[in-house]
Design a protein around this motif. Structure first.
Motif, PDB file in Angstrom:
ATOM      1  N   MET A   1       0.838  -1.165   0.000  1.00  0.00           N
ATOM      2  CA  MET A   1       0.000   0.000   0.000  1.00  0.00           C
ATOM      3  C   MET A   1       0.890   1.238   0.000  1.00  0.00           C
ATOM      4  N   SER A   2       0.561   2.198  -0.815  1.00  0.00           N
ATOM      5  CA  SER A   2       1.337   3.418  -0.912  1.00  0.00           C
ATOM      6  C   SER A   2       0.550   4.575  -0.319  1.00  0.00           C
ATOM      7  N   THR A   3       1.203   5.348   0.500  1.00  0.00           N
ATOM      8  CA  THR A   3       0.595   6.560   1.037  1.00  0.00           C
ATOM      9  C   THR A   3       1.545   7.715   0.805  1.00  0.00           C
ATOM     10  N   THR A   4       1.006   8.887   0.640  1.00  0.00           N
ATOM     11  CA  THR A   4       1.824  10.066   0.464  1.00  0.00           C
ATOM     12  C   THR A   4       1.761  10.879   1.742  1.00  0.00           C
ATOM     13  N   THR A   5       2.837  10.824   2.496  1.00  0.00           N
ATOM     14  CA  THR A   5       2.942  11.552   3.743  1.00  0.00           C
ATOM     15  C   THR A   5       4.356  12.097   3.838  1.00  0.00           C
ATOM     16  N   THR A   6       4.494  13.261   4.371  1.00  0.00           N
ATOM     17  CA  THR A   6       5.807  13.856   4.546  1.00  0.00           C
ATOM     18  C   THR A   6       6.159  13.846   6.025  1.00  0.00           C
ATOM     19  N   ILE A   7       7.359  13.365   6.323  1.00  0.00           N
ATOM     20  CA  ILE A   7       7.839  13.435   7.700  1.00  0.00           C
ATOM     21  C   ILE A   7       8.737  14.655   7.821  1.00  0.00           C
ATOM     22  N   THR A   8       8.885  15.126   9.019  1.00  0.00           N
ATOM     23  CA  THR A   8       9.746  16.269   9.276  1.00  0.00           C
ATOM     24  C   THR A   8      11.001  15.787   9.989  1.00  0.00           C
ATOM     25  N   VAL A   9      12.131  16.141   9.438  1.00  0.00           N
ATOM     26  CA  VAL A   9      13.409  15.855  10.065  1.00  0.00           C
ATOM     27  C   VAL A   9      14.008  17.213  10.400  1.00  0.00           C
ATOM     28  N   ASP A  10      14.127  17.485  11.700  1.00  0.00           N
ATOM     29  CA  ASP A  10      14.457  18.827  12.167  1.00  0.00           C
ATOM     30  C   ASP A  10      15.559  18.756  13.217  1.00  0.00           C
ATOM     31  N   SER A  11      16.649  19.441  12.974  1.00  0.00           N
ATOM     32  CA  SER A  11      17.755  19.428  13.937  1.00  0.00           C
ATOM     33  C   SER A  11      17.487  20.315  15.147  1.00  0.00           C
ATOM     34  N   ASP A  12      16.401  21.094  15.119  1.00  0.00           N
ATOM     35  CA  ASP A  12      16.039  21.945  16.258  1.00  0.00           C
ATOM     36  C   ASP A  12      14.953  21.327  17.122  1.00  0.00           C
ATOM     37  N   SER A  13      14.690  20.056  16.949  1.00  0.00           N
ATOM     38  CA  SER A  13      13.621  19.374  17.662  1.00  0.00           C
ATOM     39  C   SER A  13      14.183  18.529  18.802  1.00  0.00           C
ATOM     40  N   ASP A  14      13.331  18.288  19.795  1.00  0.00           N
ATOM     41  CA  ASP A  14      13.703  17.374  20.879  1.00  0.00           C
ATOM     42  C   ASP A  14      13.397  15.924  20.531  1.00  0.00           C
ATOM     43  N   GLN A  15      12.807  15.705  19.355  1.00  0.00           N
ATOM     44  CA  GLN A  15      12.480  14.340  18.961  1.00  0.00           C
ATOM     45  C   GLN A  15      13.737  13.483  18.902  1.00  0.00           C
ATOM     46  N   VAL A  16      13.528  12.179  19.074  1.00  0.00           N
ATOM     47  CA  VAL A  16      14.600  11.209  18.894  1.00  0.00           C
ATOM     48  C   VAL A  16      14.170  10.239  17.804  1.00  0.00           C
ATOM     49  N   THR A  17      15.142   9.578  17.233  1.00  0.00           N
ATOM     50  CA  THR A  17      14.870   8.626  16.166  1.00  0.00           C
ATOM     51  C   THR A  17      15.510   7.293  16.509  1.00  0.00           C
ATOM     52  N   LEU A  18      14.721   6.250  16.374  1.00  0.00           N
ATOM     53  CA  LEU A  18      15.252   4.894  16.479  1.00  0.00           C
ATOM     54  C   LEU A  18      15.692   4.482  15.082  1.00  0.00           C
ATOM     55  N   VAL A  19      16.959   4.175  14.921  1.00  0.00           N
ATOM     56  CA  VAL A  19      17.458   3.604  13.682  1.00  0.00           C
ATOM     57  C   VAL A  19      17.832   2.166  14.020  1.00  0.00           C
ATOM     58  N   ASN A  20      17.047   1.235  13.508  1.00  0.00           N
ATOM     59  CA  ASN A  20      17.282  -0.171  13.815  1.00  0.00           C
ATOM     60  C   ASN A  20      17.610  -0.884  12.510  1.00  0.00           C
ATOM     61  N   VAL A  21      18.838  -1.365  12.410  1.00  0.00           N
ATOM     62  CA  VAL A  21      19.289  -2.075  11.221  1.00  0.00           C
ATOM     63  C   VAL A  21      19.222  -3.571  11.507  1.00  0.00           C
ATOM     64  N   PHE A  22      18.351  -4.245  10.761  1.00  0.00           N
ATOM     65  CA  PHE A  22      18.203  -5.694  10.860  1.00  0.00           C
ATOM     66  C   PHE A  22      19.002  -6.344   9.738  1.00  0.00           C
ATOM     67  N   THR A  23      19.759  -7.363  10.068  1.00  0.00           N
ATOM     68  CA  THR A  23      20.383  -8.202   9.053  1.00  0.00           C
ATOM     69  C   THR A  23      19.477  -9.421   8.901  1.00  0.00           C
ATOM     70  N   VAL A  24      19.211  -9.793   7.669  1.00  0.00           N
ATOM     71  CA  VAL A  24      18.225 -10.828   7.402  1.00  0.00           C
ATOM     72  C   VAL A  24      18.656 -11.658   6.200  1.00  0.00           C
ATOM     73  N   ASP A  25      18.299 -12.932   6.194  1.00  0.00           N
ATOM     74  CA  ASP A  25      18.512 -13.744   5.002  1.00  0.00           C
ATOM     75  C   ASP A  25      17.607 -13.194   3.907  1.00  0.00           C
ATOM     76  N   PRO A  26      18.117 -13.048   2.682  1.00  0.00           N
ATOM     77  CA  PRO A  26      17.333 -12.427   1.616  1.00  0.00           C
ATOM     78  C   PRO A  26      15.942 -13.042   1.418  1.00  0.00           C
ATOM     79  N   GLU A  27      15.816 -14.327   1.608  1.00  0.00           N
ATOM     80  CA  GLU A  27      14.508 -14.969   1.419  1.00  0.00           C
ATOM     81  C   GLU A  27      13.507 -14.610   2.527  1.00  0.00           C
ATOM     82  N   ARG A  28      13.977 -13.958   3.593  1.00  0.00           N
ATOM     83  CA  ARG A  28      13.092 -13.558   4.698  1.00  0.00           C
ATOM     84  C   ARG A  28      12.884 -12.047   4.781  1.00  0.00           C
ATOM     85  N   GLN A  29      13.522 -11.303   3.885  1.00  0.00           N
ATOM     86  CA  GLN A  29      13.423  -9.848   3.957  1.00  0.00           C
ATOM     87  C   GLN A  29      11.975  -9.364   3.866  1.00  0.00           C
ATOM     88  N   ALA A  30      11.229  -9.839   2.893  1.00  0.00           N
ATOM     89  CA  ALA A  30       9.836  -9.400   2.726  1.00  0.00           C
ATOM     90  C   ALA A  30       8.999  -9.776   3.943  1.00  0.00           C
TER      91      ALA A  30
END
Length: 112
Positions: A1-30
């Protein structure tokens, strides 16, 4: 499903971001992307501290990156304590060969 939404990335914000990098076998990526997508919609959307999540799949099939914004580190940590979140984390971890969650804060933003 495709949605058109814009996120805001702002260096003046108190927000935090979780960047979670998963390593996966290619056949399990989807399967991992689908599991993260379902859990985000069911578990995180509507959480008062949740802002947004973006799922990225590497072209070689070996990585899935979850880029999730939270209003604060406290909001993220509060969410982690919820049993349904712990269940979601266990499901995603079971599909990946490894994962590396890192909580970060934006320090610079550049545009073309």
């Amino acid at each position: 499903m495709s949605t058109t939404t814009t996120i805001t990335v702002d260096s003046d914000s108190d927000q935090v971001t979780l960047v979670n990098v998963f390593t996966v076998d290619p056949e399990r990526q989807a399967e991992l992307v689908d599991a993260l997508d379902r859990a985000t919609a069911a578990v995180f959307v509507g959480d008062p501290g949740f802002v947004s999540a973006n799922l990225h799949a590497s072209l070689d099939g070996t990585r899935v990156i979850n880029y999730a914004q939270w209003t604060s580190a406290t909001a993220y940590e509060t969410a982690l304590a919820r049993p349904e979140v712990r269940q979601h984390i266990g499901e995603a971890a079971g599909l990946a060969t490894s994962y590396d969650p890192t909580l970060v804060q934006v320090r610079a933003v550049h545009h073309a």
